[in-house]
Design an enzyme around this catalytic site. Structure first.
Site, PDB file in Angstrom:
ATOM      1  N   TYR A 132     -59.090 -15.555  74.548  1.00 32.95           N
ATOM      2  CA  TYR A 132     -57.987 -16.391  74.074  1.00 32.95           C
ATOM      3  C   TYR A 132     -57.192 -15.667  72.995  1.00 32.95           C
ATOM      4  O   TYR A 132     -55.954 -15.627  73.038  1.00 32.95           O
ATOM      5  CB  TYR A 132     -58.538 -17.711  73.547  1.00 32.95           C
ATOM      6  CG  TYR A 132     -57.476 -18.740  73.216  1.00 32.95           C
ATOM      7  CD1 TYR A 132     -56.889 -19.497  74.223  1.00 32.95           C
ATOM      8  CD2 TYR A 132     -57.077 -18.953  71.900  1.00 32.95           C
ATOM      9  CE1 TYR A 132     -55.911 -20.448  73.928  1.00 32.95           C
ATOM     10  CE2 TYR A 132     -56.108 -19.901  71.591  1.00 32.95           C
ATOM     11  CZ  TYR A 132     -55.531 -20.640  72.609  1.00 32.95           C
ATOM     12  OH  TYR A 132     -54.566 -21.581  72.310  1.00 32.95           O
ATOM     13  N   SER A 140     -50.206 -19.117  69.414  1.00 30.73           N
ATOM     14  CA  SER A 140     -51.200 -19.819  68.610  1.00 30.73           C
ATOM     15  C   SER A 140     -51.399 -19.040  67.316  1.00 30.73           C
ATOM     16  O   SER A 140     -51.058 -17.855  67.227  1.00 30.73           O
ATOM     17  CB  SER A 140     -52.541 -19.883  69.369  1.00 30.73           C
ATOM     18  OG  SER A 140     -53.608 -20.267  68.525  1.00 30.73           O
TER      19      SER A 140
END
Length: 260
Positions: free
Chosen positions: A162, A149
């Site tokens: 995350y 990401s």
């Protein structure tokens, strides 16, 4: 076979995609299927997974389902047995499954941290090393793609687990690329930017946040799952046979933006 088919075809390849029941995982699976691969779709969501595979089979695509919690070692062992029994080998592994638990960092619950780590970092490592043992015995080696990401590069508010796990997965990609190169296994990562998915549904439905993220992206739009197809086919095919340990960001230019 045409020139492009020779370079990009995945005929006779066997692929496995985690988190494949819906969203980006479903699109990645379909791209591999339509490029000629046999694809095992893996997900913890049994009903959604079954429906997805049924829809592919109706289109004549060579899809299989395996309902699995990739954080459980006994279930991963069963998945390994399934692959060996059904296909005898594996050419492509896409570690796509991921979870996200936004929460105020100063009060961030330990259970959120542990779950994010188990799904987003530990599972890709365990799956990669287990399936590398199969790939290394194949003359053609294999390909592993980790889905990271833009969070692997930049700080975003109130989601420390995350970001930490995606950053670690980016570095794990490089580590595996080095260690698996002797087995002819290539390992790369793709990093989506802001995509319209179930995970980003809350941000998308917030008009202010949607506008902010649209404006921050130099292509002035959010990504959709189809935007991943080109990079997936490229990295899993012979077109990228000399590429390993790389991070490709599919983010509409988010990461490179300085000033307007």
């Amino acid at each position: 076979m045409s020139y492009l088919e020779k370079i990009f075809s995945l005929n006779n390849k066997v692929a496995l995609v985690t988190g494949a029941a819906g969203g980006n995982g479903k699109t990645i699976s379909e791209a591999l299927l339509r490029s000629g691969a046999t694809v095992i779709l893996v997900d913890i969501k049994k009903k959604e997974l079954t429906n997805t595979v049924k829809s592919f089979l109706k289109q004549g695509l060579d899809a299989f389902e395996f309902n699995c919690d990739i954080t459980k070692s006994n279930q991963i062992s069963k998945l390994l047995d399934f692959i060996i029994k059904k296909n005898r080998g594996l050419d492509i592994l896409v570690n796509n499954a991921g979870v996200s638990f936004p929460y105020s960092t100063i009060d961030y619950p330990e259970k959120f941290w542990e779950k994010t780590y188990e799904v987003n970092l530990k599972a890709p490592f365990v799956l990669s090393k287990k399936f590398a043992k199969i790939m290394k015995n194949q003359t053609s080696g294999g390909v592993i793609i980790n889905v990271t990401s833009i969070n692997a590069e930049l700080a975003f508010p109130d989601n420390p687990a995350y970001q930490a796990c995606k950053g670690a997965l980016k570095q794990l990609t490089k580590s595996l690329a080095l260690d698996f190169s002797k087995y002819k296994i290539r390992v790369n990562s793709i990093g989506p930017g802001y995509f319209r998915t179930k995970m980003t549904e809350k941000s998308w439905n917030d008009k202010k946040k949607r506008k902010q993220r649209t404006e921050r992206t130099i292509m002035k739009r959010w990504g959709v799952s189809d935007d991943l197809i080109g990079a997936i086919i490229f990295l899993t095919s012979n077109a990228s046979s000399y590429i390993t340990g790389q991070d490709i960001y599919i983010d509409g230019g988010w990461l490179i933006k300085g000033l307007d």
